[in-house]
Scaffold this active site. Structure first.
Site, PDB file in Angstrom:
ATOM      1  N   GLU A  27       0.500  -0.832   0.170  1.00 33.22           N
ATOM      2  CA  GLU A  27       0.321   0.188   0.254  1.00 33.22           C
ATOM      3  C   GLU A  27       0.296   1.465   0.088  1.00 33.22           C
ATOM      4  O   GLU A  27       0.391   2.705   0.478  1.00 33.22           O
ATOM      5  CB  GLU A  27      -0.862  -0.008   1.166  1.00 33.22           C
ATOM      6  CG  GLU A  27      -2.207  -1.247   1.313  1.00 33.22           C
ATOM      7  CD  GLU A  27      -2.603  -1.254   0.143  1.00 33.22           C
ATOM      8  OE1 GLU A  27      -2.499  -0.216  -0.566  1.00 33.22           O
ATOM      9  OE2 GLU A  27      -3.151  -2.504  -0.482  1.00 33.22           O
ATOM     10  N   GLY A  28       2.114   0.818  -0.936  1.00 32.98           N
ATOM     11  CA  GLY A  28       3.042   2.588  -0.906  1.00 32.98           C
ATOM     12  C   GLY A  28       3.330   2.301   0.455  1.00 32.98           C
ATOM     13  O   GLY A  28       3.573   2.471   1.465  1.00 32.98           O
TER      14      GLY A  28
END
Length: 598
Positions: free
Chosen positions: A447-448
């Site tokens: 998620e990043g």
């Protein structure tokens, strides 16, 4: 065995993160304090009694690909069915589609408990909830009426398809393509990797949200569109139709979260259907897919932060229980007769040894600090839908990268300390400490990555309202430190002065970064971005622990909150001084040392 800390969760929600004043101010509709307690209690029971007992089975068996279909660990499909029937998938969804419309704060609190029970299990439903948000915000009326009721009920699940083998986090170079058809649908062709719960046997349909590029799309991220691609097409009467041309090619063999199927998904190779091409429907507008997907990604980033909190809590509980039973040596001042395996030997429980106590207290500080940060972020999300929307939207934006990064780093650090407390037994799978460490390690990556979160924090979030939102937040933190000083509570020790100093470090580093960005020295700012992100998280940890101790009267629960707050202030947050120095002064040495890398 894990036991959900419902009392601590409720206290943090109400008295640290802001739920109590929000309830008192009527900002959360008809939600009452009693209903909050009932929801948290039942979520805790389910996590403790039903999820946690199946975690080891999931880790040992893992998800298995059999003849192109994923078979989940024994007992997990029934567990998911019970979870969905309990209404947990619908907590925050709109009542229009069968949801309960409850605040995000309750969702993240429940999410913590389910992830503590089993991170590998909870991540699947988490992505469905994010897909619901994205579809509700950007989908057409037809898509929403067709898919949302069954996704909200949990009858169908969702997935998020971004990453490709050559792209990683750089979505601008993705190759998955979409072709327009005359009937308003699209045909998708391409490969996606690292797709969590892309295939499983929990539900009979899976709703994939897929990023792809149209033939005439602009280059880079400006040319990405978002499509809904179901595993099975849906007939006009809502029943399932033929299989779509999308399938799982393989699943990854991972360090941890073995029960979670991480899939390589193939779209449009002709394996299913009358012709090649996975049938999809546009979500939002063409070439604006990334903006739509960010609705889901922002939800997922906070949810991943909750995974860090969850692993930290489970690891802390396990380590404390072990340290109370395990005896070894004789701690300074120990005069007991011995316990556990060394009964009668006069050996001390290892919890009595100062270094073990230090590790355990550090684990508790990082866990409770991460919990408060993530809950405060969820509170800001809830408040952004009411009065002072701009203020709270900026607060949520500022806190999201910190919540994701600090909490997931804490999950890894705390799980590692948990292995250390267990000693050699921590390195052996049977204690469960190793599983928590293995599971935790993915959260700072997906998620990043936390480095990407730091870039977002420094380049996009600090400059909000020309830096004035940040300055206002720092003023709020100074007020907490001032209240700690005014309390004149001996149990708080040097909390006020130490917290004041840490806040000054945050302020100095923040102003330096804002000036560097304004002057075009972005490389210098980014050199210290990750360090700044940790600095911010440590300051928030100290401030929120102090806020909790003050709300508890400074000596509540036999002084536990005050004692932990003091330990954090006098042993943990002093790191901010070194971090500030590295943020401000470290860029030059970083650039000069690049030569070492070849």
């Amino acid at each position: 065995m894990y036991k959900a800390p419902v009392e601590e969760i409720a206290f943090t929600l109400k008295h640290v993160a802001g739920l109590a004043p929000a309830l008192e101010g009527g900002h959360l509709g008809e939600l009452t304090d009693d209903l909050v307690d009932a929801i948290l209690s039942e979520a805790g029971r389910f996590a403790t009694e039903e999820v946690a007992p199946l975690a080891e089975i999931g880790d040992r068996q893992g998800a298995r690909l059999v003849d192109g279909a994923v078979k989940m660990p024994d007992g997990w499909p029934a567990l998911y069915k019970a979870w969905a029937e309990g209404g947990w998938n619908s907590l925050t969804a709109s009542p229009e589609f069968g949801g309960q419309g409850l605040p995000h704060m309750l969702h993240v609190a429940a999410l913590e408990m389910w992830n503590s029970g089993s991170m590998a299990f909870a991540i699947g439903p988490t992505l469905t909830i994010g897909a619901i948000e994205a579809l509700a915000a950007h989908g057409s009326d037809h898509l929403k009426s067709t898919y949302l009721p069954k996704m909200v009920s949990g009858e169908w699940m969702g997935s998020m398809n971004l990453t490709e083998p050559h792209a990683g986090s750089d979505l601008g170079v993705m190759k998955t393509r979409a072709e327009r058809r005359d009937d308003g649908t699209y045909r998708l062709f391409g490969q996606k990797i690292f797709i969590t719960y892309g295939e499983h046997d929990f539900t009979d349909n899976i709703v994939h949200l897929v990023l792809a590029r149209l033939p005439d799309a602009p280059a880079g991220t400006r040319g990405i569109s978002l499509f809904l691609v179901p595993k099975f097409l849906v007939n006009d009467d809502g029943s399932l139709g033929p299989r779509n041309d999308a399938h799982c090619h393989s699943i990854e063999h991972k360090l941890g979260i073995h029960g979670s199927p991480t899939c390589t998904m193939i779209y449009g190779d002709g394996r299913f259907g009358d012709e090649p091409g996975a049938i999809g429907w546009l979500v939002g507008e063409e070439n604006r897919g990334l903006a739509c997907m960010f609705t889901m990604m922002n939800n997922a980033r906070l949810a991943v932060g909750m995974q860090g909190v969850a692993i930290a809590e489970a690891a802390t509980q396990k380590a404390i229980a072990y340290a109370k039973e395990r005896t070894q040596g004789k701690a300074p001042g120990w005069h007991g007769s011995g316990q556990g395996s060394g009964q009668g030997s006069g050996m001390s429980p290892i919890i009595e040894h100062p270094d073990v106590a230090r590790m355990l207290l550090t684990m508790k500080v990082l866990t409770q600090g991460a919990r408060a940060i993530t809950y405060a972020c969820a509170h800001a999300v809830d408040m952004s839908h009411g009065a002072e929307a701009k203020h709270w939207a900026e607060r949520a934006s500022l806190l999201t990268p910190i919540a994701k990064s600090f909490a997931t780093d804490a999950g890894v650090d705390v799980a590692s300390l948990g292995v250390q407390v267990h000693g050699g037994m921590g390195f052996i799978e049977e204690t469960g400490a190793a599983r928590l460490y293995r599971d935790a390690r993915i959260a700072p990556i997906y998620e990043g990555t936390n480095g990407i979160q730091a870039i977002d924090l420094v380049t996009r979030k600090l400059p909000l309202s020309d830096g004035d939102h940040l300055r206002g937040f720092i003023a709020e933190l100074r007020e907490i430190a001032a209240r700690a000083g005014q309390a004149n509570a001996p149990a708080l020790g040097e909390t006020a002065s130490r917290l004041d100093a840490a806040i000054a470090d945050l302020e100095a580093a923040s102003e330096w970064l804002l000036a560097a960005l304004a002057e075009g020295r972005q490389a210098e700012a980014l050199a210290g971005a990750t360090l700044y992100q940790r600095l911010f998280g440590l300051v928030l940890t100290g401030a929120y622990l102090a806020k909790g101790a003050l709300a508890d009267g400074g000596d509540g629960r036999n002084g536990e909150r005050a004692a932990l707050c003091r330990f954090a202030a006098e042993n943990i947050i002093g790191e901010t001084a070194a971090l500030r120095d590295r943020v401000v002064s470290g860029a030059g040495s970083l650039e000069a040392a690049r030569v070492v890398l070849g």
